[in-house]
Design an enzyme around this catalytic site. Structure first.
Site, short mmCIF file in Angstrom:
data_model
loop_
_atom_site.label_atom_id
_atom_site.label_comp_id
_atom_site.label_asym_id
_atom_site.label_seq_id
_atom_site.Cartn_x
_atom_site.Cartn_y
_atom_site.Cartn_z
CE1 TYR A 64 67.37 -17.29 31.59
CE2 TYR A 64 66.50 -18.81 33.21
CZ TYR A 64 66.98 -18.56 31.94
OH TYR A 64 67.07 -19.58 31.05
CD GLU A 66 66.22 -14.36 28.44
OE1 GLU A 66 65.28 -13.57 28.25
OE2 GLU A 66 66.20 -15.55 28.11
CG ASP A 210 90.02 -18.62 18.77
OD1 ASP A 210 90.31 -18.48 19.97
OD2 ASP A 210 89.36 -19.59 18.33
CB THR A 236 88.75 -20.31 26.44
OG1 THR A 236 90.16 -20.50 26.24
CG2 THR A 236 88.00 -20.91 25.28
CE LYS A 239 90.74 -23.89 25.47
NZ LYS A 239 90.65 -23.86 23.99
NE ARG A 245 85.08 -26.25 30.69
CZ ARG A 245 86.26 -26.79 30.41
NH1 ARG A 245 87.10 -27.14 31.36
NH2 ARG A 245 86.60 -26.98 29.16
C1 LIG Z 1 89.63 -24.23 23.12
C2 LIG Z 1 89.46 -23.41 21.89
C3 LIG Z 1 88.20 -22.94 21.50
C4 LIG Z 1 86.91 -23.42 22.11
O1 LIG Z 1 86.74 -23.31 23.43
P1 LIG Z 1 85.59 -24.19 24.18
O2 LIG Z 1 85.43 -23.43 25.45
O3 LIG Z 1 86.14 -25.55 24.32
O4 LIG Z 1 84.38 -24.14 23.33
C5 LIG Z 1 88.12 -22.10 20.41
N1 LIG Z 1 89.23 -21.75 19.73
C6 LIG Z 1 90.45 -22.19 20.05
C7 LIG Z 1 91.62 -21.76 19.26
C8 LIG Z 1 90.61 -23.05 21.14
O5 LIG Z 1 91.81 -23.52 21.44
#
Ligand SMILES: *Cc1c(COP(=O)(O)O)cnc(C)c1O
Length: 427
Positions: A64, A66, A210, A236, A239, A245
């Site tokens: 933990y 925090e 994003d 993320t 991907k 993840r």
């Molecule tokens: C996949 C994605 C997210 C969210 O990611 P998670 O890990 O699934 O919550 C946010 N923004 C965009 C553009 C994405 O493609």
């Protein structure tokens, strides 16, 4: 306790240690088999390295932490501090960012934290419309973003199906959002940060990019790095980045304190230290020259797949791709074939992908008239343009006869044979 207490058996070896839980062991074995014998074309997926997976299954799951490195609320955090600081330093170097927060549990959590840091409920924000390629967290009414904030959506031009930057800027001048979000989840073209920066400067808005889908392409130098343009970049790690993840937020010093407080204690409790360590491992992998070559191959493969699908009679939204994914508009191939039926037939044949709305889709988001395909996973496996042509051919054969069980069985066997030549992990 069975197995290796420092993590799972090396998944590239045949000696995956059973958990001693027969039901979950059966799930893991079946899922391993599925990933080894079918094509993974979901654009947001990838095969993490054995090192990333081992870190994810490590003893850090027990801790933990925090707070932030050297400012924790609990004791015993020297090792967690080192891991998190490594992740921070590595990701800042990768992107040339002033500040990084590596604690968000996911991309959605990263975005929610940015909104919490910068907005009051009811504030106006701009994002890309979900049905034109934006993400749920960019203001969908079913997502907390759309519930708490007043999102105004921009979209694509009708003529070339690319982001309509002029219309976006016009909407921004009209609605004067506090924050403008660039980025998408189902858009196959480059996203230019410059027009967003310009209109944000003009109206005094904060610019968030994003980069969830394209973070790996950015690090690999295939797509433009938004960090010098945007105030905040979220992404993320699982991907195109091919890490564990999770999510990460990059920002300028100006926003550092607000972002950190919005992640913890604003919207999360303790960080997932095992995931943070795995992010550090993934960021080190992404700094290697092979990673840039890998990202270039992802894009080459997507272009080859797009060409081959075109030859099979499929229309692609915007006519093609310059990233890792493409969107098929099924209507010209077969006006009666829905995304849902196509996805199910392809799934049965071993082509794993997702149905997707296309711009101005006449069908509901649950049915759709499109499919989304991405090349990160098959590229990790080592497939190239010749295999992309075969994937297009498999897709076309199945979708010409989506009810024909013989065709599905034959294609499935051919795909299993193809996958056996490109195993993502060793048995
Ligand atoms: C996949 C994605 C997210 C969210 O990611 P998670 O890990 O699934 O919550 C946010 N923004 C965009 C553009 C994405 O493609």
């Amino acid at each position: 306790m069975d197995g290796n207490p420092r993590g799972p058996a090396h998944p590239r070896s045949a000696s995956w240690a059973p958990l001693g839980d027969p039901e979950i062991d059966a799930v893991l074995e079946a899922e391993f088999e599925r990933q080894m014998t079918t094509l993974q074309l979901i654009a947001s997926e990838n095969f993490a390295s054995p090192a990333v997976m081992a870190a994810t299954g490590s003893v850090l799951t027990n801790k933990y932490s925090e707070g932030y490195p050297r400012r924790r609320y609990y004791g015993g955090n020297a090792n967690a501090d080192t891991a998190e600081q490594l992740a921070i330093d590595r990701v800042k170097a990768l992107f040339g960012a002033e500040h990084a927060n590596v604690q968000p549990h996911s991309g959605s959590q990263a975005n929610a934290a940015v909104y919490l840091a910068l907005l009051d409920t009811g504030d106006t924000v701009m994002g890309m419309s979900l049905d034109q390629g934006g993400h749920l967290t960019h203001g969908s009414p079913v997502n907390v973003s759309g519930r708490l904030y007043n999102f105004v959506s921009y979209g694509l031009t009708r003529s070339d199906e690319r982001i309509d930057y002029d219309a976006m800027a016009g909407l921004a001048r009209e609605h004067r959002p506090k924050l403008i979000v660039a980025g998408a989840t189902a858009y196959s073209r480059r996203i230019d940060p410059v027009p967003f920066r310009e209109v944000c400067d003009e109206i005094g808005a904060v610019f968030m990019f994003d980069a969830a889908h394209i973070a790996g392409l950015i690090v690999g130098g295939v797509h433009i790095n938004p960090v010098p343009y945007a105030d905040i970049v979220t992404f993320t790690t699982h991907k195109t980045m091919r890490g564990p993840r999770g999510g990460t937020i990059l920002c300028t010093q100006e926003y550092a304190k607000r972002i950190d407080s919005a992640v913890f204690p604003g919207s999360q409790g303790g960080p997932l230290d095992h995931a943070v360590a795995a992010k550090a491992v993934g960021f080190a992998e992404a700094a290697r020259p092979e990673f840039a070559q890998y990202q270039a191959r992802i894009v080459e493969n997507a272009a080859a797949l797009a060409d081959a699908l075109g030859s099979q009679g499929f229309r692609l939204v915007s006519g093609g791709t310059d990233n890792h994914l493409l969107l098929i508009d099924l209507r010209t191939f077969d006006a009666d074939l829905t995304g849902k039926v196509a996805q199910e037939a392809l799934d049965a044949a071993g082509v794993t992908l997702n149905r997707n709305s296309i711009p101005d889709d006449p069908r509901s988001p649950f049915v759709t008239s499109g499919l989304r395909m991405g090349t990160p996973s098959v590229t990790t496996q080592g497939m190239g343009p010749a295999e992309m042509a075969r994937i297009a051919e498999f897709t076309s054969r199945v979708l010409r006869a989506p009810d024909d069980e013989d065709v599905i069985a034959t294609v499935r066997a051919e795909i299993a044979e193809l996958c056996a030549a490109f195993p993502p992990y060793d048995r």
